[in-house]
Motif scaffolding. Sequence first.
Motif, PDB file in Angstrom:
ATOM      1  N   GLY A  20     -17.277   2.694 103.530  1.00  0.00           N
ATOM      2  CA  GLY A  20     -18.023   3.415 104.521  1.00  0.00           C
ATOM      3  C   GLY A  20     -16.899   3.637 106.103  1.00  0.00           C
ATOM      4  O   GLY A  20     -17.818   3.605 106.342  1.00  0.00           O
ATOM      5  N   VAL A  21     -15.694   3.664 105.293  1.00  0.00           N
ATOM      6  CA  VAL A  21     -14.657   3.636 106.426  1.00  0.00           C
ATOM      7  C   VAL A  21     -15.106   5.480 107.056  1.00  0.00           C
ATOM      8  O   VAL A  21     -14.609   5.997 108.075  1.00  0.00           O
ATOM      9  CB  VAL A  21     -13.268   3.428 106.062  1.00  0.00           C
ATOM     10  N   ASN A  22     -15.160   6.163 105.361  1.00  0.00           N
ATOM     11  CA  ASN A  22     -15.084   7.898 105.485  1.00  0.00           C
ATOM     12  C   ASN A  22     -15.975   7.721 105.104  1.00  0.00           C
ATOM     13  O   ASN A  22     -16.254   7.636 103.735  1.00  0.00           O
ATOM     14  CB  ASN A  22     -13.224   8.611 104.786  1.00  0.00           C
ATOM     15  N   GLN A  23     -16.506   9.523 105.201  1.00  0.00           N
ATOM     16  CA  GLN A  23     -17.852  10.160 104.537  1.00  0.00           C
ATOM     17  C   GLN A  23     -17.759  10.653 104.222  1.00  0.00           C
ATOM     18  O   GLN A  23     -16.145  11.689 104.192  1.00  0.00           O
ATOM     19  CB  GLN A  23     -18.528   9.907 105.691  1.00  0.00           C
ATOM     20  N   PRO A  24     -17.734  11.056 102.337  1.00  0.00           N
ATOM     21  CA  PRO A  24     -18.125  12.648 101.765  1.00  0.00           C
ATOM     22  C   PRO A  24     -18.307  13.928 102.592  1.00  0.00           C
ATOM     23  O   PRO A  24     -18.939  13.491 102.885  1.00  0.00           O
ATOM     24  CB  PRO A  24     -17.918  12.293 100.182  1.00  0.00           C
ATOM     25  N   ASP A  25     -17.237  14.765 101.949  1.00  0.00           N
ATOM     26  CA  ASP A  25     -17.563  16.125 102.587  1.00  0.00           C
ATOM     27  C   ASP A  25     -18.231  16.660 101.317  1.00  0.00           C
ATOM     28  O   ASP A  25     -19.614  17.488 101.674  1.00  0.00           O
ATOM     29  CB  ASP A  25     -16.649  17.180 102.312  1.00  0.00           C
TER      30      ASP A  25
END
Length: 523
Positions: free
Chosen positions: A62-67
């Motif tokens: 949950g640190v980054n969200q996918p494009d």
Amino acid sequence: MTSASLHPGRGEPLWELRRICKSFPGVRANNDISLRLHAGEIHGLLGENGCGKSTLIKILSGVNQPDSGEIRHRGRVVTLNGPTAARSEGVATVFQEFSLIPQLTVAENIFMGRHPTRAGGLLVDWKAMAAAAHHILEQLAIDIDPQVRVADLSVAEQQLVEIAKALSQEAELLILDEPTTALGQEEIAILHGLLRSIRGRGVSILYISHRLDEVVELVDTVTILKDGCVASRSGETRLAVDDIVSCMIGGGVREHYPKEHNATDQVVLEVRGIRTSERVRDASFDLRRGEVLGLGGVIGSGRTEIARAVFGADRLTGGEVLLDGRPLRLRGPADAIRAGIALVPENRKYDGLFFNFFAGPNITMANIGGVLRGPFFDHGKEDDAATGYIRDLEITPLAAHKFVNLISGGNQQKVLIARWLFREARIVILDEPTQGIDVGAKLAVYRLINALTKAGKSVLLISSDHNELIAMSDRIAIVQHGRVTSVRPAAEVTHAHLVSASGTVHSLHPTTGPAVADLRRVA
């Protein structure tokens, strides 16, 4: 073929990533990646630094969200728009970079954001928190006082606290990013035993490590990434080091440890009965020109403390260090540096590098006189020096104009080694030089060691990777309780010799089934 004893999980996956893409300015970190994680499975995620592993696990955490692409949990599409959302879905992550707060206690760190309360939730229940933390640590067989500050723990102990923190949560998916980087063989065995127990209870484990021999002994299957893409899906690559290396770097490696023997009989450094207030008790050995002398033993045996004493970082309370037969007065690291002794420390990120500088200042830091023009600092000379080392050591060109915390671990390690090459150090102490770096970067470090000894430099090598220590050393000094108990040719040293120094150095002991099975109920 070596593999874990259990077969990969069957049926529908517990977690599934479908066609995940993620880009950052100028970089496509993840490109159409799909991954299936089953309950009761330890799944290895492998690849060289920069292949996209860290980005992928940050997406799962949950640190980054996918494009683009989707994440499914038990067949249901989920949006992990932050670490809290990921934790609520049962994801627990131990990142390679510690998330501990040094000034807080072990118990406070384990229950950060989840403190037990009393008085209707108005007050923190400190007693309950300490008791729960003690129980968690006890289940992990970690003999650490929950009330001690994290800042007062060793690197290995901090890593174990990180793992305890993650396992204290009700996790269905446990992600471990280089969990054994700072651990010795005994601690690794304990951790692996724990992970097998957790796997047996249906937890899915995603395991990232550059220690491939360790990986093939533990995991059920592997997915290998290369250049942001899936190079080998689960089940496509045999669980054998040679096959994995071949897939990771795009070709076979004829020799994992390309050792060159350049040692002479000329003694350049003598350590006679040194003692410090930091575990070193009457340690003696000598180091020869062109030699790699390994310091073997377990974490806590005093290897790092001996290195720090020779470098002047820990003051001697007895004994002496001689260079070319003449006693050295070591009042601090500056004296060692002037004498031509260098240290690449175990924790390069906090003890070695200046994160807010580019490669150039990091390389020239120990030899400012080498970039002066008269009394003035010459930025052009610094740039020229940095450019030369970046080229010769095959450091990423980005290091010339990027802060060093933004380059890979292997490149960071080469920047540190470049610092001491620029200083023209005669004796280089390497404390865990390949810790947390990939196969290709390890080979680069081994070649640098060969280049140093071929040039007549001498290397004092500390490594918890026993295969590496035996293969890359000419002789090995066995360290136990701060003493050197024996020095023998590396060819005569076995794994048993290296672990026999454990004694009562560390108070960790393996645990088995039922006690560990209670772990998830603690919090």
